[in-house]
Design a protein around this motif. Structure first.
Motif, PDB file in Angstrom:
ATOM      1  N   ALA A 279      26.495 -76.681  26.299  1.00 47.08           N
ATOM      2  CA  ALA A 279      25.425 -75.935  26.964  1.00 47.08           C
ATOM      3  C   ALA A 279      25.166 -76.401  28.388  1.00 47.08           C
ATOM      4  CB  ALA A 279      24.142 -76.013  26.143  1.00 47.08           C
ATOM      5  N   LYS A 280      25.598 -77.615  28.708  1.00 45.26           N
ATOM      6  CA  LYS A 280      25.382 -78.069  30.080  1.00 45.26           C
ATOM      7  C   LYS A 280      26.430 -79.094  30.494  1.00 45.26           C
ATOM      8  CE  LYS A 280      22.071 -81.754  29.133  1.00 45.26           C
ATOM      9  NZ  LYS A 280      20.689 -82.186  29.264  1.00 45.26           N
ATOM     10  N   GLY A 281      26.369 -79.462  31.764  1.00 45.02           N
ATOM     11  CA  GLY A 281      27.257 -80.512  32.280  1.00 45.02           C
ATOM     12  C   GLY A 281      28.736 -80.173  32.142  1.00 45.02           C
ATOM     13  N   ILE A 282      29.517 -81.176  31.800  1.00 40.88           N
ATOM     14  CA  ILE A 282      30.967 -81.037  31.690  1.00 40.88           C
ATOM     15  C   ILE A 282      31.327 -80.043  30.580  1.00 40.88           C
ATOM     16  CG2 ILE A 282      33.080 -82.314  31.122  1.00 40.88           C
ATOM     17  CD1 ILE A 282      31.657 -84.813  32.343  1.00 40.88           C
ATOM     18  N   GLY A 283      30.573 -80.082  29.488  1.00 44.51           N
ATOM     19  CA  GLY A 283      30.834 -79.176  28.365  1.00 44.51           C
ATOM     20  C   GLY A 283      30.631 -77.724  28.735  1.00 44.51           C
TER      21      GLY A 283
ATOM     22  N   GLY B 168      27.618 -86.110  24.240  1.00 48.78           N
ATOM     23  CA  GLY B 168      27.387 -87.547  24.264  1.00 48.78           C
ATOM     24  C   GLY B 168      26.078 -87.901  24.926  1.00 48.78           C
ATOM     25  N   VAL B 169      25.640 -89.122  24.644  1.00 52.85           N
ATOM     26  CA  VAL B 169      24.471 -89.666  25.330  1.00 52.85           C
ATOM     27  C   VAL B 169      24.855 -91.028  25.902  1.00 52.85           C
ATOM     28  CG1 VAL B 169      22.731 -88.477  23.947  1.00 52.85           C
ATOM     29  CG2 VAL B 169      23.634 -90.682  23.170  1.00 52.85           C
TER      30      VAL B 169
ATOM     31  N   LEU C 263      23.675 -86.888  32.256  1.00 57.78           N
ATOM     32  CA  LEU C 263      24.029 -88.065  31.465  1.00 57.78           C
ATOM     33  C   LEU C 263      23.343 -89.318  32.001  1.00 57.78           C
ATOM     34  CD1 LEU C 263      26.049 -88.610  29.091  1.00 57.78           C
ATOM     35  CD2 LEU C 263      27.575 -89.576  30.797  1.00 57.78           C
ATOM     36  N   TYR C 264      23.056 -89.302  33.305  1.00 57.73           N
ATOM     37  CA  TYR C 264      22.485 -90.486  33.955  1.00 57.73           C
ATOM     38  C   TYR C 264      20.960 -90.538  33.872  1.00 57.73           C
ATOM     39  CZ  TYR C 264      27.201 -91.212  35.610  1.00 57.73           C
ATOM     40  OH  TYR C 264      28.552 -91.418  35.650  1.00 57.73           O
ATOM     41  N   GLN C 265      20.382 -89.667  33.056  1.00 55.34           N
ATOM     42  CA  GLN C 265      18.915 -89.571  33.035  1.00 55.34           C
ATOM     43  C   GLN C 265      18.233 -90.819  32.481  1.00 55.34           C
ATOM     44  OE1 GLN C 265      18.331 -86.091  30.670  1.00 55.34           O
ATOM     45  NE2 GLN C 265      18.759 -87.090  28.720  1.00 55.34           N
TER      46      GLN C 265
ATOM     47  N   PHE D 126      30.311 -88.673  43.473  1.00 53.45           N
ATOM     48  CA  PHE D 126      30.497 -88.164  42.112  1.00 53.45           C
ATOM     49  C   PHE D 126      31.230 -86.830  42.161  1.00 53.45           C
ATOM     50  CE2 PHE D 126      27.239 -90.340  39.147  1.00 53.45           C
ATOM     51  CZ  PHE D 126      27.446 -91.562  39.769  1.00 53.45           C
ATOM     52  N   ARG D 127      31.917 -86.515  41.079  1.00 57.70           N
ATOM     53  CA  ARG D 127      32.540 -85.205  40.971  1.00 57.70           C
ATOM     54  C   ARG D 127      31.486 -84.191  40.536  1.00 57.70           C
ATOM     55  NH1 ARG D 127      36.879 -87.005  43.679  1.00 57.70           N
ATOM     56  NH2 ARG D 127      38.648 -87.627  42.390  1.00 57.70           N
ATOM     57  N   THR D 128      31.732 -82.934  40.825  1.00 57.53           N
ATOM     58  CA  THR D 128      30.866 -81.891  40.296  1.00 57.53           C
ATOM     59  C   THR D 128      31.223 -81.688  38.824  1.00 57.53           C
ATOM     60  OG1 THR D 128      32.428 -80.130  40.745  1.00 57.53           O
ATOM     61  CG2 THR D 128      30.893 -80.692  42.524  1.00 57.53           C
ATOM     62  N   PRO D 129      30.307 -81.097  38.030  1.00 57.05           N
ATOM     63  CA  PRO D 129      30.641 -80.850  36.630  1.00 57.05           C
ATOM     64  C   PRO D 129      31.934 -80.035  36.457  1.00 57.05           C
ATOM     65  CG  PRO D 129      28.298 -80.578  36.964  1.00 57.05           C
ATOM     66  CD  PRO D 129      28.881 -80.812  38.320  1.00 57.05           C
ATOM     67  N   ALA D 130      32.166 -79.069  37.339  1.00 54.13           N
ATOM     68  CA  ALA D 130      33.394 -78.269  37.222  1.00 54.13           C
ATOM     69  C   ALA D 130      34.626 -79.141  37.462  1.00 54.13           C
ATOM     70  CB  ALA D 130      33.363 -77.103  38.200  1.00 54.13           C
TER      71      ALA D 130
END
Ligand SMILES: NC(=O)c1ccc[n+]([C@@H]2O[C@H](COP(=O)([O-])OP(=O)(O)OC[C@H]3O[C@@H](n4cnc5c(N)ncnc54)[C@H](OP(=O)(O)O)[C@@H]3O)[C@@H](O)[C@H]2O)c1
Ligand SMILES: *[C@@H]1O[C@H](CO)[C@@H](O)[C@H](O)[C@H]1NC(C)=O
Length: 325
Positions: free
Chosen positions: A49-53, A128-129, A244-246, A264-268
């Motif tokens: 639903a978000k981020g890399i996934g 992941g967390v 993830l860094y929250q 940092f890389r973008t999620p894409a």
């Protein structure tokens, strides 16, 4: 003793982080090769639903795949589905509830999935967390180990028959497991998996990511031994600007901001190696790899320890009450 147990894993994670950032400063993000159309093939992406996934789901949908986003927040999941559908005009994207911190939820998810008699060609173990304060899963396992690793261990094993039936030689089904460079600093403490006397969130995260690599290698050995048309690879997305860094502490959060913007890389971009592992023609039939920036890399020495792989496998089967195959 306390100092060592808590400070050492933290230093290792930061040291690895700096190394990755220097690499990212010097290297361009990896560019995907032309990928084949995958119309009619089905993928499950955990944490999609978000981020890399999310970016992985979006990309696989754009290749024509039927994508099932498996996540523990329905509203967020449905929003992601809608966004991908609108953007791609592709209807075959959906959300299914899965809480990886609950073995019961993992079993229910698989039951529901199997009841639909869909095939499964690609499983992306992405959710992941990271750096969560000491906490346990519903089943009493340390959260990073239980959610990042054990939940995916059970999920993959329960879906293995569908993956096997959906693959064929020359067109294997694929299991893609998202690990992390922190696994290089990870230590598997087989006797303390249910929690440690001196809790280190850095150590716990690194351990869960090492466990995922050990799992991937052992799984591939078994798949080959049985002649199953399924391959399993681990991927390392690099350092990617996501939620993830929250859980970083406030000063680290503050320091991270400008660094993330620059390095940092973008999620894409972070998703590209997972997409590559899931779809690239040149990886057909290849398994047991650790892919970083689109290349086969050597993972940590301990990840190749066959005895450790086996011990972890046996222990994991016992933990999730799975009969060993
Ligand atoms: N970002 C990086 O720099 C980096 C580096 C190395 C490896 N990775 C790995 O990349 C993967 C994706 O992380 P990300 O960076 O994209 O972070 P993210 O944006 O926080 O995404 C993590 C995903 O996991 C899901 N998730 C968390 N708990 C869950 C649960 N109990 N059940 C089901 N899903 C759950 C989250 O959903 P909700 O938040 O909606 O619950 C979210 O969709 C992780 O495995 C991470 O370890 C990331
Ligand atoms: C991938 O890398 C590993 C470790 O460096 C090596 O043993 C293996 O042969 C490589 N495999 C392929 C297909 O390149």
């Amino acid at each position: 003793m306390w100092l060592l147990a808590v400070i050492l894993p933290l230093l290792r994670v930061y040291f690895i982080g700096v190394k990755v950032l220097i690499y990212q400063l010097l290297h361009k993000p990896f560019t995907l090769p032309v990928l084949p159309r995958l119309n009619g093939r089905v993928a499950i992406v955990t944490g999609g639903a978000k981020g890399i996934g999310y970016e992985t789901s979006r990309h696989l949908a754009s290749l024509g795949m039927h994508v099932v986003i498996a996540g523990n927040k329905e509203e967020e999941g449905l929003k992601a589905v809608k966004k991908i559908q609108e953007e791609s005009g592709h209807r075959k994207v959906e959300f299914m509830y899965l809480d990886l911190a609950s073995l019961k939820s993992v079993r229910q998810f698989v039951q529901k999935y199997k009841a639909r008699s869909l095939p499964l060609h690609t499983l992306v173990n992405n959710a992941g967390v990271m750096l969560v304060p000491e906490r346990k899963t519903e089943d009493g396992f340390e959260l990073h180990f239980g959610l990042n690793y054990l939940g995916h261990f059970l999920l993959t094993n329960l879906l293995l028959d569908v993956l096997r039936d959906s693959g064929q030689s020359g067109k294997c089904s694929r299991i893609v497991t998202v690990s992390s460079a922190t696994h290089y600093g990870g230590q598997l403490n087989l006797n303390g998996l249910q929690g440690r006397s001196c809790y280190s969130s850095h150590g716990a995260y690194s351990q869960s990511k090492l466990a995922l690599v050990l799992f991937t290698y052992h799984l591939q050995e078994q798949l080959w031994a049985r002649g199953d048309p399924v391959t399993a690879n681990a991927v390392d997305p690099g350092m990617v600007d996501t939620d993830l860094y929250q859980n970083l502490c406030a000063p680290a959060q503050l320091a991270k901001k400008p660094v993330a913007k620059l390095l940092f890389r973008t999620p894409a971009e972070g998703a590209s190696t997972a997409v590559y592992a899931a779809a690239a023609t040149e990886l057909e039939g290849l398994g047991g790899l650790y892919l970083y920036n689109g290349q086969n890399k050597t993972s940590s020495a301990s990840s190749y320890d066959k005895q450790l792989q086996e011990k972890l496998w046996t222990k994991s089967c016992a933990m999730v009450l799975l009969q060993e195959t």
